[in-house]
Design a protein around this motif. Sequence first.
Motif, PDB file in Angstrom:
ATOM      1  N   LEU A 253       1.108  -1.540  -0.009  1.00 15.60           N
ATOM      2  CA  LEU A 253      -0.131   0.180   0.155  1.00 15.60           C
ATOM      3  C   LEU A 253       1.137   1.165   0.448  1.00 15.60           C
ATOM      4  O   LEU A 253       0.909   2.442  -0.718  1.00 15.60           O
TER       5      LEU A 253
ATOM      6  N   ASP B  39       3.772   1.905  -1.591  1.00 18.54           N
ATOM      7  CA  ASP B  39       4.452   2.078  -2.796  1.00 18.54           C
ATOM      8  C   ASP B  39       3.250   2.811  -3.575  1.00 18.54           C
ATOM      9  O   ASP B  39       3.698   3.431  -4.593  1.00 18.54           O
ATOM     10  N   TYR B  40       1.878   2.459  -3.478  1.00 17.46           N
ATOM     11  CA  TYR B  40       1.001   3.115  -4.258  1.00 17.46           C
ATOM     12  C   TYR B  40       0.563   4.320  -3.991  1.00 17.46           C
ATOM     13  O   TYR B  40       0.514   5.407  -4.419  1.00 17.46           O
ATOM     14  N   TYR B  41       0.699   4.342  -2.410  1.00 18.74           N
ATOM     15  CA  TYR B  41       0.483   5.525  -1.943  1.00 18.74           C
ATOM     16  C   TYR B  41       1.267   6.571  -2.063  1.00 18.74           C
ATOM     17  O   TYR B  41       0.764   7.757  -2.681  1.00 18.74           O
TER      18      TYR B  41
ATOM     19  N   GLN C 168       3.211   6.795  -4.809  1.00 18.56           N
ATOM     20  CA  GLN C 168       3.130   7.052  -6.017  1.00 18.56           C
ATOM     21  C   GLN C 168       2.102   7.772  -6.517  1.00 18.56           C
ATOM     22  O   GLN C 168       1.531   9.430  -7.345  1.00 18.56           O
ATOM     23  N   ALA C 169       1.069   7.798  -5.838  1.00 12.52           N
ATOM     24  CA  ALA C 169       0.139   8.965  -5.604  1.00 12.52           C
ATOM     25  C   ALA C 169      -0.239  10.659  -4.737  1.00 12.52           C
ATOM     26  O   ALA C 169      -0.185  11.491  -6.020  1.00 12.52           O
TER      27      ALA C 169
END
Length: 210
Positions: A13, A15-17, A19-20
């Motif tokens: 999570l 890593d996705y966070y 990126q956003a």
Amino acid sequence: MDTVLAKKLLNLLGDYYDQAYDPSWPNRPDLELLVAGYDHKETFPTVVRINVRARELRNIYHPGQFGVAFGGQMDWIQRIAFGTDDANSSRLRERTRYLLSQYRQSLIERVRPHGLTDLPAPGPELDLFHGNWRLQGLQANWGEFSEQNAINCVDFFLQIMIGSQDVSSRLPTVGGDVHIAVIRKDGFHPVSKEVWRHGGHEVFIPEVGR
């Protein structure tokens, strides 16, 4: 629930966070979730709070410990369960610091004619919640709850939050269908009916079961 699994979830999570929301941004939004379950070596479950923004894990209840853990909007639940919520705790602390400061200043004015010009400032031991002192909250033997007690308790807390927001001037963030499930050693068991709806029709969600 093995903490290793929680760490893997946090990294995924996180890593996705990142990126956003660029890590250099000063006001990235909070993203937090609770993960609960059983380690295959343990008799009791573990509850872990995952803070994605801070990349932190915190065990709320270790195996053999029992209590209540919340996520999301929970001020009125905290007031019932713990006697007050985080926002009011901060207000009480600030009020205590202010009154102690005012009292210290009045004492200085009284002792100045006797040649004293200063007094020690209040230390951390005078913090309102120093040590283990807490306000009176809900008294319950959580470890002695049956599964039905736990289901009733969850519904009780949720209805408190939903009802309070119905009459609040703030925009409601809790409501709609309430979904309750029991996590046991043998798996995840939905208590509420989990369905897809369209108009007056509904079907059970296959992955969740009846």
